[in-house]
Design an enzyme around this catalytic site. Structure first.
Site, mmCIF file in Angstrom:
data_model
loop_
_atom_site.group_PDB
_atom_site.id
_atom_site.type_symbol
_atom_site.label_atom_id
_atom_site.label_comp_id
_atom_site.label_asym_id
_atom_site.label_seq_id
_atom_site.Cartn_x
_atom_site.Cartn_y
_atom_site.Cartn_z
ATOM 1 N N SER A 97 10.677 -69.574 60.984
ATOM 2 C CA SER A 97 9.293 -69.208 60.669
ATOM 3 C C SER A 97 9.138 -67.813 60.100
ATOM 4 O O SER A 97 8.146 -67.530 59.442
ATOM 5 C CB SER A 97 8.423 -69.351 61.907
ATOM 6 O OG SER A 97 8.798 -68.389 62.860
ATOM 7 N N HIS A 125 8.148 -76.154 62.986
ATOM 8 C CA HIS A 125 7.600 -75.734 61.693
ATOM 9 C C HIS A 125 7.804 -76.774 60.606
ATOM 10 O O HIS A 125 7.749 -76.444 59.414
ATOM 11 C CB HIS A 125 8.217 -74.391 61.278
ATOM 12 C CG HIS A 125 7.821 -73.298 62.200
ATOM 13 N ND1 HIS A 125 6.556 -72.764 62.218
ATOM 14 C CD2 HIS A 125 8.500 -72.670 63.183
ATOM 15 C CE1 HIS A 125 6.483 -71.839 63.157
ATOM 16 N NE2 HIS A 125 7.636 -71.772 63.763
ATOM 17 N N LYS A 156 1.006 -77.017 66.325
ATOM 18 C CA LYS A 156 0.944 -76.461 64.967
ATOM 19 C C LYS A 156 0.392 -77.546 64.035
ATOM 20 O O LYS A 156 -0.776 -77.879 64.127
ATOM 21 C CB LYS A 156 2.323 -75.935 64.547
ATOM 22 C CG LYS A 156 2.815 -74.792 65.464
ATOM 23 C CD LYS A 156 4.046 -74.116 64.909
ATOM 24 C CE LYS A 156 4.785 -73.263 65.915
ATOM 25 N NZ LYS A 156 4.081 -72.057 66.361
HETATM 26 N N1 PLP Z 1 9.957 -73.321 68.605
HETATM 27 C C1 PLP Z 1 9.546 -72.684 67.482
HETATM 28 C C2 PLP Z 1 10.440 -72.655 66.293
HETATM 29 C C3 PLP Z 1 8.285 -72.059 67.459
HETATM 30 O O1 PLP Z 1 7.876 -71.401 66.369
HETATM 31 C C4 PLP Z 1 7.460 -72.109 68.607
HETATM 32 C C5 PLP Z 1 6.132 -71.457 68.651
HETATM 33 O O2 PLP Z 1 5.860 -70.464 68.066
HETATM 34 C C6 PLP Z 1 7.934 -72.785 69.722
HETATM 35 C C7 PLP Z 1 9.187 -73.388 69.697
HETATM 36 C C8 PLP Z 1 7.108 -72.906 70.958
HETATM 37 O O3 PLP Z 1 6.112 -73.863 70.747
HETATM 38 P P1 PLP Z 1 4.850 -73.968 71.730
HETATM 39 O O4 PLP Z 1 3.812 -73.049 71.170
HETATM 40 O O5 PLP Z 1 4.457 -75.410 71.699
HETATM 41 O O6 PLP Z 1 5.339 -73.531 73.070
#
Ligand code: PLP
Length: 310
Positions: A97, A125, A156
């Protein structure tokens, strides 16, 4: 029953056997390595994997290898080293990201096959927006049958602002229901979130129009910004980091953009390396072409004002 329906729908969306819900993808990532791997096993993780994957790996007792970001030579060397272990799991974000770059999943799967490893991807993402039907990185790169485990978020592209899941082979999901600590010892998702995610998946499975429009909008923004003179990191991903270098420049430009009604976020050290400050723009399915053009015009004017463009 709505939770069970959603789990079934997630598995169908990703074309996997089963799925299990979590309160967040952070929980899904915190759980998977500890539940699956023993001290006899090994996990091989990309250097720039998300913090939740890193924390999840810390919680497990497997042997830990870190390979250089998207470096397949280094991954191969680590896979060779890890042959002495019982089981090998390669773990990578589908898309990263901070830079908007996409994991070389085809090559990762080839190496995994060669060195008898399983592949885990975090699709936070990508699920709902990458690939011809929005299935994610494995669909985009044609390796849906080669990735064993997918973790992702409902917070998201899938719209509910919370929730996460693991999807994969049924025996793995059965194991998680018995052994996963965040699944066993935490509340399940609020029903409103379940309803919202369920509807988002219905929309994506009814037609690929949304997924297709994302690719076109991303291309429009990236090409117009580059023509205006900006450097955009990554490739083909709706996360478009506008690279500025200087932390203060990123912060004042993001503020000026917000004053124009355009919500974009400046990132600087320690979230990204020193000297690599940027404004991260995220293209959404609800943006119109006019919105995108308006955003490019805003960047061009604000960039000129602050000396980011000549
Ligand atoms: N994995 C990635 C690549 C993320 O960008 C995020 C959140 O920013 C997460 C996991 C965690 O997701 P959640 O917000 O559902 O805990």
């Amino acid at each position: 029953s709505i939770h069970k329906d959603l789990e079934e729908k997630i598995a169908r969306f990703h074309q996997r056997e089963d799925a299990v819900l979590y309160a967040s993808c952070f929980d899904a990532n915190a759980s998977i390595f500890e539940a699956l791997l023993t001290p006899e096993d090994a996990v091989l993780s990309d250097d720039l994997n998300h913090a939740s994957i890193i924390d999840g790996i810390c919680l497990c007792k497997a042997n830990k290898y870190r390979y250089k970001h998207m470096d397949m030579q280094d991954l191969e060397a680590k896979l060779k080293e890890a042959q002495k272990h019982r089981l090998r799991l390669v773990a990578t974000d589908g898309a990263f990201s901070m830079d908007g770059d996409i994991a070389p999943l085809r090559e990762i799967c080839q190496l995994a096959q060669k060195y008898d490893a399983l592949v885990f991807i975090d699709e936070c993402h990508t699920a709902g927006l990458l690939g011809p039907n929005g299935r994610g990185t494995d669909e985009l790169l044609g390796v849906m049958d080669k990735v064993t485990i997918i973790n992702s978020t409902l917070g998201k592209a899938l719209g509910g602002a919370a929730g996460g899941y693991t999807t994969g082979p049924k025996p793995l999901i059965d194991l998680l229901r018995q052994r996963s600590r965040p699944y066993l010892f935490s509340n399940s998702l609020p029903p409103a979130v379940v309803g919202c995610a369920s509807k988002a998946l219905d929309l994506l499975m009814e037609s690929n129009a949304i997924a297709q429009s994302m690719a076109a909008k991303t291309q429009r923004f990236r090409s117009k910004m580059m023509a205006a003179g900006f450097t955009i990191s990554g490739k083909d991903h709706p996360i478009c980091p506008v690279m500025l270098g200087d932390a203060r420049l990123a912060s004042v430009m993001a503020e000026d953009m917000l004053n124009r009604g355009i919500y974009v976020i400046g990132f600087s050290y320690p979230v990204v390396p020193k000297g690599k400050a940027r404004i991260r723009v995220q293209i959404s399915a609800v943006h119109s072409d006019e919105d995108i053009d308006h955003c490019v015009e805003g960047f061009t004017e604000v960039g000129r004002k602050h000396g980011a463009l000549s």
